[in-house]
Design a protein around this motif. Structure first.
Motif, mmCIF file in Angstrom:
data_model
loop_
_atom_site.group_PDB
_atom_site.id
_atom_site.type_symbol
_atom_site.label_atom_id
_atom_site.label_comp_id
_atom_site.label_asym_id
_atom_site.label_seq_id
_atom_site.Cartn_x
_atom_site.Cartn_y
_atom_site.Cartn_z
ATOM 1 N N VAL A 49 32.671 -10.192 -26.930
ATOM 2 C CA VAL A 49 33.692 -9.462 -27.705
ATOM 3 C C VAL A 49 33.129 -9.126 -29.088
ATOM 4 O O VAL A 49 33.310 -8.010 -29.592
ATOM 5 C CB VAL A 49 35.010 -10.264 -27.804
ATOM 6 N N CYS A 50 32.430 -10.073 -29.701
ATOM 7 C CA CYS A 50 31.833 -9.825 -31.022
ATOM 8 C C CYS A 50 30.797 -8.710 -30.953
ATOM 9 O O CYS A 50 30.765 -7.831 -31.819
ATOM 10 C CB CYS A 50 31.191 -11.103 -31.559
ATOM 11 N N GLU A 51 29.957 -8.729 -29.952
ATOM 12 C CA GLU A 51 28.952 -7.673 -29.801
ATOM 13 C C GLU A 51 29.606 -6.313 -29.591
ATOM 14 O O GLU A 51 29.172 -5.313 -30.162
ATOM 15 C CB GLU A 51 28.023 -8.002 -28.633
ATOM 16 N N ALA A 52 30.664 -6.268 -28.779
ATOM 17 C CA ALA A 52 31.394 -5.018 -28.553
ATOM 18 C C ALA A 52 32.020 -4.517 -29.852
ATOM 19 O O ALA A 52 32.020 -3.313 -30.141
ATOM 20 C CB ALA A 52 32.464 -5.211 -27.479
ATOM 21 N N GLY A 112 44.927 -9.111 -29.030
ATOM 22 C CA GLY A 112 44.724 -8.058 -28.052
ATOM 23 C C GLY A 112 44.224 -8.602 -26.735
ATOM 24 O O GLY A 112 43.879 -9.781 -26.616
ATOM 25 N N ILE A 113 44.197 -7.716 -25.748
ATOM 26 C CA ILE A 113 43.788 -8.063 -24.391
ATOM 27 C C ILE A 113 42.874 -6.955 -23.873
ATOM 28 O O ILE A 113 43.107 -5.774 -24.125
ATOM 29 C CB ILE A 113 45.017 -8.170 -23.454
ATOM 30 N N ASN A 121 36.108 -2.029 -24.580
ATOM 31 C CA ASN A 121 37.471 -1.689 -25.011
ATOM 32 C C ASN A 121 37.993 -2.678 -26.050
ATOM 33 O O ASN A 121 38.771 -2.301 -26.929
ATOM 34 C CB ASN A 121 38.426 -1.636 -23.817
ATOM 35 N N CYS A 122 37.585 -3.952 -25.945
ATOM 36 C CA CYS A 122 37.983 -4.930 -26.963
ATOM 37 C C CYS A 122 37.499 -4.471 -28.338
ATOM 38 O O CYS A 122 38.259 -4.444 -29.298
ATOM 39 C CB CYS A 122 37.387 -6.306 -26.671
#
Length: 145
Positions: A49-52, A112-113, A121-122
């Motif tokens: 999620v952090c990379e995204a 969020g989800i 998308n995150c």
């Protein structure tokens, strides 16, 4: 002769300047505010999620990720480890984020989800909601010391 040249110059100048003066004012783009993405968790889904999120901010024109030669204005903190649940064949990821000034004044937060299979998308969601929070933050809250 000089007055004729001056008159031609003046008319040419006015033909160029008047349309500029009469055209609607275009907004001057504000200076980009750089962000740092902070990640407290160390599990695989949190790191992804952090990379995204970092990719999303790297591609953002008005909220770019801080580089080595820039000072950040805001922190986007992805709180501890994200939560997840298996739904049939897929994994749903639940994250929470806090938006802070670089001096740790909280401007907002949200949850969020997204699905693991579409984890970018995150990052995109975090970017968009961060933009909304920062656009509604009082100016005094966003000024740096």
């Amino acid at each position: 002769m000089r007055s004729a040249k001056f008159l031609v110059f003046l008319l040419t100048f006015l033909q160029l300047v008047i349309p500029i003066l009469l055209s609607p004012q275009q907004s001057i783009p504000k200076r980009a505010k750089h962000v740092q993405v902070w990640c407290d968790g160390d599990d695989g889904y949190t790191l992804r999620v952090c990379e995204a999120t970092e990719r999303a901010f790297n591609n953002a024109k008005n909220l770019p990720l801080q580089s080595a030669d820039q000072h950040a204005t805001y922190k986007v903190a992805i709180a501890s480890n994200v939560h997840w649940e298996r739904v049939q064949e897929q994994v749903r990821i639940f994250y929470s984020v806090e938006i802070l000034t670089i001096h740790d004044k909280k401007l907002g937060g949200f949850e969020g989800i997204c699905w693991e299979s579409e984890i970018q998308n995150c990052g995109d969601q975090i970017l968009e909601i961060t933009r909304k929070i920062l656009s509604s933050a009082p100016v005094s809250a966003t000024k740096t010391r």
